[in-house]
Design an enzyme around this catalytic site. Structure first.
Site, short mmCIF file in Angstrom:
data_model
loop_
_atom_site.label_atom_id
_atom_site.label_comp_id
_atom_site.label_asym_id
_atom_site.label_seq_id
_atom_site.Cartn_x
_atom_site.Cartn_y
_atom_site.Cartn_z
CB SER A 126 -0.97 -0.01 1.19
OG SER A 126 -1.96 -0.99 0.99
CE LYS A 178 -18.41 20.69 9.63
NZ LYS A 178 -17.11 21.01 9.06
#
Length: 328
Positions: A126, A178
């Site tokens: 990764s 949000k």
């Protein structure tokens, strides 16, 4: 009664003297440790190995990768040094995507100034593979693991648990997305789609980076970019790795491609201020405090070290991380 009073006074006097010498011993020992750390502060000026100018610099990347300005500054200094070449040893499962990108860019800058080769000691997955492909040549052991090309976003959701114990989280926010997802309520389809878009965009960036750096066509990229890891032996025909071997193999490649004398000494180049992150220094100070009779202070010093360790494990944001026990 007079004799007893004299003995009490003598004991108090001796206790004060003992405390004085204990404090003095702690001050001198900590001063010596600080002096040792200060002497080792400048990356590349290793007390055991000397100047890097007549050598190949060896840097080591281990553990979780996250943004690190000090590491960036160290790599910049190495790029401007007189080291003849650089060998980058990697043994890492990755970390944050942003931290891995930062490290990749720093290594690209270093490669533009110095011949550089990567050696995968055990794992370059990764984000660590993002770092590895900054080099033009990657060496890995036959059983090393490389790849895990993908991006991960994880978050806990405890909404069902809170419902069972009768706890709810109330909030007032400016827009539905949000602070989403927040883990205290079921993730809405809109929030899940927004996060998925972030993951896909970062994944596309990762794929494009591998495609360009490893010179893969679309079919070759599809074979390696499904998130799995590959051994070094598998990685060679897939073009994730260039060659099987170890540091000696890397030195031979530098000698062939960059005319570096294969007998050039390889010296460790620390990427961090070792005074600020030395386990032995932390252990030594703690032991000194305990031996001097300040057990409580020694305990608090140990607890401070544990808190610092926990902070380092706190990874935020998108992850480019391979860890089988975590299901990634």
């Amino acid at each position: 009664m007079s004799l007893d009073a004299d003995q009490i006074v003598d004991r108090r006097r001796m206790r004060r003297k003992l405390t004085f010498w204990r404090v003095l011993a702690v001050v001198l020992a900590i001063g010596a440790a600080i002096g040792l750390g200060t002497a080792m502060r400048t990356p590349g000026l290793d007390m055991l190995s000397g100047q890097p100018g007549t050598s190949i610099a060896r840097i080591t990347l281990t553990g979780l990768i996250r943004s690190d300005p000090e590491r960036v500054a160290s790599l910049d200094r190495l790029a401007g040094s007189s080291a003849k070449a650089v060998i980058v040893h990697i043994n890492s499962p990755g970390g944050t995507t942003a931290g891995s990108e930062e490290l990749h860019r720093s290594l690209l800058g270093l490669k533009s100034k110095k011949p550089m080769v990567v050696v995968v000691d055990g794992l370059a997955a990764s984000g660590a593979y993002i770092a590895a492909i900054a080099a033009d040549h990657i060496v890995a052991q036959e059983t090393s693991l490389v790849g895990s090309i993908g991006v991960l976003f994880q978050f806990p959701n405890v909404s069902e648990l809170l419902g069972k114990i009768g706890v709810s989280m109330e909030e007032i926010k400016s827009a539905p997305l949000k602070a989403a997802p927040n883990g205290f309520e079921p993730t809405s389809p809109e929030a899940r789609a927004a996060i998925a878009a972030l993951v896909k965009d970062s994944y596309d960036w990762f794929r494009d980076l591998v495609k360009v750096r490893r010179q893969l066509d679309d079919a070759g990229l599809d074979r390696v970019a499904d998130g799995r890891v590959f051994t070094g032996r598998q990685g060679v025909p897939l073009r994730l790795v260039d060659e099987l071997g170890d540091e000696k193999t890397a030195i031979a490649w530098l000698a062939k491609e960059s005319n570096i004398d294969p007998k050039t000494r390889v010296r460790d180049y620390p990427l961090r201020d070792r005074f600020s992150d030395l386990p032995f220094l932390h252990t030594a100070v703690s032991a000194i405090l305990g031996a001097a009779g300040f057990a409580t202070l020694a305990q608090r010093f140990d607890e401070w070290g544990a808190a610092q360790t926990l902070d380092r494990l706190n990874l935020d944001g998108l992850l480019a991380l391979w860890h089988p026990s975590a299901g990634s």
